[in-house]
Design a protein around this motif. Structure first.
Motif, PDB file in Angstrom:
ATOM      1  N   GLY A   1       0.786  -1.239   0.000  1.00 26.05           N
ATOM      2  CA  GLY A   1       0.000   0.000   0.000  1.00 26.05           C
ATOM      3  C   GLY A   1       0.804   1.267   0.000  1.00 26.05           C
ATOM      4  N   VAL A   2       2.120   1.154  -0.196  1.00 23.88           N
ATOM      5  CA  VAL A   2       3.011   2.325  -0.161  1.00 23.88           C
ATOM      6  C   VAL A   2       3.934   2.265  -1.370  1.00 23.88           C
ATOM      7  CG1 VAL A   2       4.859   3.491   1.114  1.00 23.88           C
ATOM      8  CG2 VAL A   2       2.918   2.495   2.351  1.00 23.88           C
TER       9      VAL A   2
ATOM     10  N   GLU B   1      -0.588   4.775  -0.934  1.00 20.55           N
ATOM     11  CA  GLU B   1      -1.443   4.495  -2.097  1.00 20.55           C
ATOM     12  C   GLU B   1      -2.627   3.595  -1.756  1.00 20.55           C
ATOM     13  OE1 GLU B   1      -1.477   5.593  -5.142  1.00 20.55           O
ATOM     14  OE2 GLU B   1       0.355   6.799  -5.094  1.00 20.55           O
ATOM     15  N   ILE B   2      -2.790   3.232  -0.502  1.00 17.12           N
ATOM     16  CA  ILE B   2      -3.807   2.239  -0.151  1.00 17.12           C
ATOM     17  C   ILE B   2      -5.220   2.721  -0.483  1.00 17.12           C
ATOM     18  CG2 ILE B   2      -4.054   2.992   2.267  1.00 17.12           C
ATOM     19  CD1 ILE B   2      -3.967  -0.655   1.011  1.00 17.12           C
TER      20      ILE B   2
ATOM     21  N   TYR C   1       3.797   7.393  10.628  1.00 16.94           N
ATOM     22  CA  TYR C   1       4.322   8.290   9.590  1.00 16.94           C
ATOM     23  C   TYR C   1       3.200   8.904   8.742  1.00 16.94           C
ATOM     24  CZ  TYR C   1       7.194   9.862   5.649  1.00 16.94           C
ATOM     25  OH  TYR C   1       7.803  10.622   4.682  1.00 16.94           O
ATOM     26  N   PHE C   2       2.218   8.089   8.362  1.00 17.70           N
ATOM     27  CA  PHE C   2       1.143   8.551   7.473  1.00 17.70           C
ATOM     28  C   PHE C   2      -0.092   8.944   8.284  1.00 17.70           C
ATOM     29  CE2 PHE C   2       3.524   5.720   4.529  1.00 17.70           C
ATOM     30  CZ  PHE C   2       3.788   6.645   3.528  1.00 17.70           C
ATOM     31  N   ASN C   3      -0.569  10.162   8.068  1.00 15.54           N
ATOM     32  CA  ASN C   3      -1.748  10.639   8.793  1.00 15.54           C
ATOM     33  C   ASN C   3      -3.012   9.868   8.441  1.00 15.54           C
ATOM     34  OD1 ASN C   3      -0.320  12.652  10.141  1.00 15.54           O
ATOM     35  ND2 ASN C   3      -0.545  14.102   8.438  1.00 15.54           N
ATOM     36  N   ARG C   4      -3.101   9.387   7.203  1.00 21.35           N
ATOM     37  CA  ARG C   4      -4.324   8.733   6.727  1.00 21.35           C
ATOM     38  C   ARG C   4      -4.197   7.214   6.702  1.00 21.35           C
ATOM     39  NH1 ARG C   4      -5.750  10.186   1.311  1.00 21.35           N
ATOM     40  NH2 ARG C   4      -7.865   9.533   1.834  1.00 21.35           N
TER      41      ARG C   4
ATOM     42  N   PHE D   1      -9.706  -3.335   4.593  1.00 17.57           N
ATOM     43  CA  PHE D   1      -9.886  -1.999   4.047  1.00 17.57           C
ATOM     44  C   PHE D   1     -10.144  -2.045   2.539  1.00 17.57           C
ATOM     45  CE2 PHE D   1      -8.217   1.927   2.155  1.00 17.57           C
ATOM     46  CZ  PHE D   1      -8.929   2.880   2.884  1.00 17.57           C
ATOM     47  N   LEU D   2      -9.476  -2.948   1.839  1.00 16.49           N
ATOM     48  CA  LEU D   2      -9.616  -3.057   0.380  1.00 16.49           C
ATOM     49  C   LEU D   2     -10.836  -3.857  -0.052  1.00 16.49           C
ATOM     50  CD1 LEU D   2      -5.897  -3.783  -0.588  1.00 16.49           C
ATOM     51  CD2 LEU D   2      -7.129  -1.626  -0.856  1.00 16.49           C
ATOM     52  N   CYS D   3     -11.489  -4.527   0.866  1.00 14.40           N
ATOM     53  CA  CYS D   3     -12.582  -5.438   0.525  1.00 14.40           C
ATOM     54  C   CYS D   3     -13.828  -4.658   0.090  1.00 14.40           C
ATOM     55  CB  CYS D   3     -12.901  -6.314   1.739  1.00 14.40           C
ATOM     56  SG  CYS D   3     -13.987  -7.690   1.360  1.00 14.40           S
ATOM     57  N   PRO D   4     -14.288  -4.813  -1.165  1.00 11.99           N
ATOM     58  CA  PRO D   4     -15.493  -4.108  -1.600  1.00 11.99           C
ATOM     59  C   PRO D   4     -16.727  -4.566  -0.815  1.00 11.99           C
ATOM     60  CG  PRO D   4     -14.250  -4.952  -3.479  1.00 11.99           C
ATOM     61  CD  PRO D   4     -13.670  -5.584  -2.250  1.00 11.99           C
TER      62      PRO D   4
END
Length: 242
Positions: free
Chosen positions: A14-15, A25-26, A56-59, A68-71
């Protein structure tokens, strides 16, 4: 007759990028997975958690990446392959069809690479279809031994009459594993130029979908600038009739 779309995608945790220039990029990958419109998505390099990146990443998502990726309407199955200082990552499967069962086997060939096999059984209409998600090693000898292990696993865990799909990042430059996969009864779309790596200028196929007991229809690779930014691999989508 049911048409089954199977995608395989190495999402690079995801990065993208390295050091202070790396970017998350997730969220874009979440939209990308939906656009694949696949019945089954085989994912590699999926983070369960990573404490350093989360700081490190705020989001950074609160959910593990597979969930998270599961539709909406899909089921997510994840299994850790590698445990590191800051977290865990492994293989995942997202399925539009109901999941019947799932299992895992360690495929690590040496102490420098932690690898695993994810086995999921799904119910497609009234038919049980077995799906195996792989991410094979970087060394040719390791990959050969891992395919031998795959053969033993299939012999032990998958009925000979059951439809079987094997998808993932096989790190197989030049399709050298095809003869060994053929011995197991698995075939892929070897007549197609399915180049998936590197994503910005694809020169080689490292990502494959093999099948047994299913009628192949075609293969496609999403291309374009956006797809080249989300991961170092492009996704591969294979279509079969069940």
């Amino acid at each position: 007759m049911t048409v089954l779309r199977i995608a395989t995608y190495n999402i690079h945790k995801g990065v993208q990028g390295y050091g202070p220039t790396r970017r998350l990029e997730i969220h874009n990958l979440g939209h990308a997975v939906e656009q694949l419109d696949a019945d089954i998505v085989c994912l590699q390099e999926v983070r369960k958690l990573h404490r350093r990146e989360q700081r490190y990443f705020n989001r950074w998502p609160e959910l593990p990446q597979a969930e998270f990726l599961c539709p909406e309407g899909y089921a997510a199955v994840y299994q850790t392959n590698a445990t590191t200082r800051h977290g865990e990552h492994g293989n995942a499967l997202l399925s539009r069809w109901p999941v019947v069962s799932h299992g895992h086997e360690d495929m690590s060939d040496h102490r420098f690479e932690q690898r695993g096999l994810l086995h999921v059984q799904v119910k497609v209409d009234r038919l049980d279809v077995h799906v195996i998600v792989l991410h094979l090693g970087l060394i040719a000898g390791s990959r050969s031994r891992q395919v031998e292990q795959l053969a033993r696993f299939i012999e032990r865990e998958v009925p000979r009459t059951a439809p079987l799909l094997v998808g993932g990042d096989l790190n197989d430059w030049g399709g050298k594993l095809r003869p060994a996969m053929k011995e197991i009864g698995l075939r892929d779309f070897m007549d197609h130029k399915a180049r998936t790596y590197p994503s910005r200028l694809p020169l080689a196929q490292l990502d494959y979908v093999y099948a047994r007991g299913l009628k192949p229809q075609g293969v496609e690779i999403p291309r374009g600038r956006v797809w080249g930014q989300m991961s170092d691999h492009l996704p591969l989508i294979a279509t079969f009739k069940v």
